[in-house]
Design a protein around this motif. Structure first.
Motif, PDB file in Angstrom:
ATOM      1  N   HIS A  18     138.601  45.894  24.082  1.00 29.21           N
ATOM      2  CA  HIS A  18     139.295  44.962  23.196  1.00 29.21           C
ATOM      3  C   HIS A  18     140.333  45.758  22.381  1.00 29.21           C
ATOM      4  O   HIS A  18     140.023  46.800  21.818  1.00 29.21           O
ATOM      5  N   GLY A  19     141.550  45.302  22.272  1.00 28.27           N
ATOM      6  CA  GLY A  19     142.597  45.983  21.502  1.00 28.27           C
ATOM      7  C   GLY A  19     143.903  46.062  22.245  1.00 28.27           C
ATOM      8  O   GLY A  19     144.917  46.524  21.698  1.00 28.27           O
ATOM      9  N   GLN A  20     143.923  45.582  23.459  1.00 32.55           N
ATOM     10  CA  GLN A  20     145.173  45.550  24.191  1.00 32.55           C
ATOM     11  C   GLN A  20     145.973  44.321  23.752  1.00 32.55           C
ATOM     12  O   GLN A  20     145.379  43.333  23.289  1.00 32.55           O
ATOM     13  N   PRO A  21     147.270  44.358  23.795  1.00 36.64           N
ATOM     14  CA  PRO A  21     148.124  45.379  24.422  1.00 36.64           C
ATOM     15  C   PRO A  21     148.677  46.373  23.430  1.00 36.64           C
ATOM     16  O   PRO A  21     149.704  46.998  23.700  1.00 36.64           O
ATOM     17  N   ASP A  26     143.135  57.298  26.975  1.00 37.80           N
ATOM     18  CA  ASP A  26     143.168  58.167  28.146  1.00 37.80           C
ATOM     19  C   ASP A  26     141.781  58.165  28.769  1.00 37.80           C
ATOM     20  O   ASP A  26     140.796  58.451  28.077  1.00 37.80           O
ATOM     21  N   PRO A  27     141.602  57.802  30.095  1.00 36.05           N
ATOM     22  CA  PRO A  27     140.272  57.664  30.696  1.00 36.05           C
ATOM     23  C   PRO A  27     139.502  58.993  30.745  1.00 36.05           C
ATOM     24  O   PRO A  27     138.273  58.974  30.768  1.00 36.05           O
ATOM     25  N   LYS A  28     140.176  60.098  30.752  1.00 35.76           N
ATOM     26  CA  LYS A  28     139.469  61.372  30.863  1.00 35.76           C
ATOM     27  C   LYS A  28     139.201  62.009  29.486  1.00 35.76           C
ATOM     28  O   LYS A  28     138.134  62.558  29.270  1.00 35.76           O
ATOM     29  N   THR A  29     140.259  61.969  28.595  1.00 36.22           N
ATOM     30  CA  THR A  29     140.117  62.675  27.311  1.00 36.22           C
ATOM     31  C   THR A  29     139.680  61.766  26.183  1.00 36.22           C
ATOM     32  O   THR A  29     139.218  62.244  25.139  1.00 36.22           O
ATOM     33  N   GLY A  30     139.868  60.499  26.326  1.00 30.23           N
ATOM     34  CA  GLY A  30     139.497  59.570  25.266  1.00 30.23           C
ATOM     35  C   GLY A  30     140.509  59.501  24.135  1.00 30.23           C
ATOM     36  O   GLY A  30     140.186  58.985  23.056  1.00 30.23           O
ATOM     37  N   VAL A  49     139.785  48.310  17.687  1.00 29.53           N
ATOM     38  CA  VAL A  49     139.820  48.599  19.126  1.00 29.53           C
ATOM     39  C   VAL A  49     138.404  48.935  19.578  1.00 29.53           C
ATOM     40  O   VAL A  49     137.742  49.790  18.968  1.00 29.53           O
ATOM     41  N   LEU A  50     137.936  48.233  20.662  1.00 33.73           N
ATOM     42  CA  LEU A  50     136.603  48.452  21.226  1.00 33.73           C
ATOM     43  C   LEU A  50     136.735  49.370  22.433  1.00 33.73           C
ATOM     44  O   LEU A  50     137.411  49.044  23.410  1.00 33.73           O
ATOM     45  N   ILE A  51     136.115  50.572  22.338  1.00 31.37           N
ATOM     46  CA  ILE A  51     136.226  51.601  23.373  1.00 31.37           C
ATOM     47  C   ILE A  51     134.871  51.711  24.096  1.00 31.37           C
ATOM     48  O   ILE A  51     133.813  51.736  23.455  1.00 31.37           O
ATOM     49  N   GLN A  52     134.951  51.770  25.469  1.00 33.23           N
ATOM     50  CA  GLN A  52     133.740  51.942  26.296  1.00 33.23           C
ATOM     51  C   GLN A  52     133.790  53.286  26.988  1.00 33.23           C
ATOM     52  O   GLN A  52     134.826  53.681  27.519  1.00 33.23           O
ATOM     53  N   ALA A  53     132.628  54.004  26.977  1.00 32.45           N
ATOM     54  CA  ALA A  53     132.486  55.267  27.707  1.00 32.45           C
ATOM     55  C   ALA A  53     131.408  55.068  28.778  1.00 32.45           C
ATOM     56  O   ALA A  53     130.275  54.706  28.462  1.00 32.45           O
ATOM     57  N   LYS A  54     131.726  55.281  30.073  1.00 32.57           N
ATOM     58  CA  LYS A  54     130.824  55.013  31.202  1.00 32.57           C
ATOM     59  C   LYS A  54     130.736  56.236  32.086  1.00 32.57           C
ATOM     60  O   LYS A  54     131.758  56.883  32.374  1.00 32.57           O
ATOM     61  N   ASP A  55     129.449  56.606  32.492  1.00 27.47           N
ATOM     62  CA  ASP A  55     129.287  57.786  33.359  1.00 27.47           C
ATOM     63  C   ASP A  55     129.363  57.382  34.825  1.00 27.47           C
ATOM     64  O   ASP A  55     129.738  56.250  35.135  1.00 27.47           O
ATOM     65  N   MET A  56     129.047  58.304  35.701  1.00 18.04           N
ATOM     66  CA  MET A  56     129.158  58.101  37.155  1.00 18.04           C
ATOM     67  C   MET A  56     130.612  57.860  37.533  1.00 18.04           C
ATOM     68  O   MET A  56     130.928  57.236  38.543  1.00 18.04           O
ATOM     69  N   THR A  67     132.066  51.708  21.275  1.00 11.33           N
ATOM     70  CA  THR A  67     132.251  51.963  19.827  1.00 11.33           C
ATOM     71  C   THR A  67     133.507  51.230  19.372  1.00 11.33           C
ATOM     72  O   THR A  67     134.412  50.958  20.182  1.00 11.33           O
ATOM     73  N   THR A  68     133.541  50.913  18.101  1.00  7.84           N
ATOM     74  CA  THR A  68     134.710  50.222  17.522  1.00  7.84           C
ATOM     75  C   THR A  68     135.519  51.211  16.683  1.00  7.84           C
ATOM     76  O   THR A  68     134.982  51.912  15.821  1.00  7.84           O
ATOM     77  N   VAL A  69     136.819  51.238  16.908  1.00  7.94           N
ATOM     78  CA  VAL A  69     137.736  52.126  16.174  1.00  7.94           C
ATOM     79  C   VAL A  69     138.653  51.258  15.298  1.00  7.94           C
ATOM     80  O   VAL A  69     139.333  50.364  15.821  1.00  7.94           O
ATOM     81  N   ASN A  70     138.645  51.476  13.943  1.00  5.16           N
ATOM     82  CA  ASN A  70     139.524  50.762  13.009  1.00  5.16           C
ATOM     83  C   ASN A  70     140.813  51.574  12.813  1.00  5.16           C
ATOM     84  O   ASN A  70     140.780  52.722  12.372  1.00  5.16           O
TER      85      ASN A  70
END
Length: 612
Positions: A18-21, A26-30, A49-56, A67-70
């Protein structure tokens, strides 16, 4: 927390849920970045902005966390201040005090913090000299302040422009245009019923202590400046009984005395005059009036001191012999002016006159020369002194002038007339002359004694020598003709030291010339040589004009005598008679004795040889 060496279990991939556009990650560095340019804080300041971190590696079956970033946009100075309206209308009464606030205006700035600080300035023009404007730091309002007093009767309205600009500009946004706004301000002055105004802030008047009662000593003036122009009435503010000495005309404002004034009792009066509007008695104004009581001229001036004046017997015409001044017992002493002159019946004084210097001093000037103590020792000179008081006072003083003897430079010697007739009296000049003579005699005695002592030390001369000759004795025994190293022969040949063939000019010697060495007197080469040198000497322009002795060194060629040595000529020289040396005077006495003894010895030897 999975083992990173086991497949993709620990490989994390970031994504925005959530937070686009507005933002991206960055998918690798965050790292979160802005996705749109020119974001405007004035439109929206806060973002989530709602950020998701996923493994595999983000594949299906991987585990995820969010996590939510203000995010808050910080402000930049990209907006200029703006007035809410372009025209402000204010009203202010004419009685407003200088420095008081007469109105407020405000320009709004969409920025915040220091970017929203506004500065207000009045554009030079109609109101620039009457008003000023400052900024309220709390609400950024412009406060208009009065700089000078207002007068409705002089000017009823003022119109001027005010600029509002940011105090801190951002150079990145200067291309957007001028970061200021302008508004017009009009201030109407409201009429206020005011008290009358005096034409001076204070008044000072002078009056003599003998002025009769009822005499006008001055006046005050006040007027109503309002449009109604009400008449003004005057009065004295009675504070004490002292104010009863004066009165004032209620209509004209003239001040007069009620009774006689005494300076010795009160030298200065301070009164307060009140001016009141006739149609509004509650409106009054006051002014201070100072009255100085002047002292009348009661005492005439007189000489400042008993002057001891003298004139030298050698004084010249027009010489100032004394400077004097005057004094006056009247007060104040400051500002007094005195004049000096001769009495009318003494204007034709042939001896002295008075010269007024114009600075309260005068001088005694001689009108003739040749003053003599034996003729008249004392002169009396009257002088009239007048002051500038009211009324003017004058007096006549007498200056006593003595005739004295003086040096040439004007210094005083004596003023006693008896010294002239005393035969034994000696002046200072006579004493100095006597002392000078004594000193000269002492110097002569000392010089005489010194010369006598020096004369005793001189070496006594031999009795055989003439005291007129300066003879130097040499007691050395020579080594003969062959000794050429005993002394310098050049000294004897120096024409400055030895002069040969120098005869006495007072005695003409009778020279008996005996036979000479066999040198031919008629030798042609010697005669030619001498004649040639004489001609050269006569033609020489540098030769002295008097007789002189020219000595020439010449050795002849082919001489018959062969040698000029005295050894070869001894036989001939013995025959020469030196008796003529006795006729040359005492200077040649010793020389004549020496050669005479030689002649006698040679004669005896010759006789003996002939006998043998």
């Amino acid at each position: 927390a999975d083992d990173p060496t086991y497949g993709n279990s620990a490989r994390v991939v970031y994504s925005i849920l959530h937070g686009q556009p507005y933002f991206s990650v960055d998918p690798k560095t965050g790292v979160i970045k802005t996705a749109l340019p020119n974001m405007d804080r004035e439109v929206k300041e806060q973002y989530q902005v709602l950020i998701q971190a996923k493994d595999m590696g983000g594949q299906l079956g991987g585990l995820a966390g969010t996590t939510t970033v203000n995010i808050t946009l910080s402000d930049v100075n990209d907006n200029p201040p703006r007035f809410s309206k372009s025209f402000f209308h204010l009203r202010v009464p004419e009685s407003s005090a200088v420095g008081s606030a007469v109105g407020r205006i405000k320009a709004h700035d969409l920025d915040i913090g220091k970017n929203a600080e506004v500065e207000y300035t009045i554009v030079p023009g109609d109101g620039g000299a009457m008003f000023d404007i400052t900024t309220n730091e709390h609400n950024q309002e412009g406060i208009i302040i009065l700089k000078k007093p207002l007068d409705f009767e002089s000017k009823k309205a003022y119109t001027f422009k005010v600029d509002a600009s940011n105090a801190h500009l951002d150079p990145r946004f200067q291309s957007f245009g001028a970061f200021k706004d302008t508004a017009t301000v009009k201030i109407n002055v409201l009429d206020v019923d005011e008290p009358p105004v005096f034409n001076k802030p204070s008044y000072v008047m002078d009056v003599y202590e003998d002025t009769p009662a009822g005499t006008i000593i001055g006046a005050v003036t006040a007027q109503d400046l309002d449009a109604s122009s009400s008449p003004v009435r005057y009065s004295i503010d009675w504070k004490s009984d002292m104010d009863s000495y004066f009165d004032i005309d209620p209509v004209e404002g003239t001040i007069s005395t009620n009774e006689l004034l005494d300076r010795e009792t009160i030298a200065q009066h301070n009164i307060s005059i009140v001016a009141t509007k006739l149609n509004s008695p509650v409106l009054t104004s006051r002014v201070a009036v100072t009255v100085h009581v002047l002292d009348i001229n009661e005492f005439p001036p007189e000489l400042a001191s008993p002057y001891e004046t003298f004139v030298c017997e050698n004084a010249k015409v027009g010489q100032v012999i004394q400077t004097f001044s005057a004094k006056d017992q009247d007060l104040p002493s400051a500002g007094q002016q005195f004049s000096f002159k001769l009495p009318k019946d003494d204007i034709k004084n042939k001896n002295f006159t008075i010269r007024d210097f114009g600075n309260n001093t005068a001088g005694i000037v001689t009108k003739r020369s040749g003053f003599r103590r034996r003729l008249q020792e004392i002169y009396f000179l009257p002088v009239v002194i007048e002051d500038n008081g009211y009324p003017a006072k004058s007096s006549t003083g007498t200056l006593t002038i003595r005739v004295c003897g003086c040096e040439s430079d004007g210094s005083l010697l004596t003023c006693s007339a008896e010294a002239i007739f005393l035969p034994v009296g000696l002046s200072t000049g006579a004493l100095i002359a006597i002392l000078l003579c004594i000193v000269i005699l002492l110097i002569i005695v000392v010089l005489y004694v010194g010369l006598r002592r020096q004369k005793k030390k001189e070496t006594l001369m031999s009795s055989k020598e003439d005291i007129r000759d300066n003879v130097i004795h040499y007691d050395d025994e020579g080594g003969g003709e062959e000794d050429t190293h005993a002394f310098d022969m050049g000294t004897l040949r120096n024409p400055k030291v030895v002069k040969e063939n120098l005869y006495r000019r007072d005695v003409k010697p009778e020279m008996k010339k005996g036979p000479r060495a066999p040198v031919s007197q008629d030798s042609a080469d010697i005669r030619d040589f001498i004649n040639q040198r004489l001609k050269e000497h006569d033609m020489d322009n540098s030769a002295p004009p008097y007789d002189s002795l020219a000595t020439y060194a010449y050795e002849g060629n082919g001489s018959v005598a062969e040698s000029l040595s005295s050894i070869d000529s001894l036989a001939i020289d013995l025959e020469e008679d030196y008796d003529y040396l006795n006729d040359w005077g005492p200077r040649f006495k010793t020389l004549a004795g020496i050669f005479g003894e030689q002649s006698d010895t040679q004669s005896n030897s010759t006789t003996t040889e002939n006998t043998h």
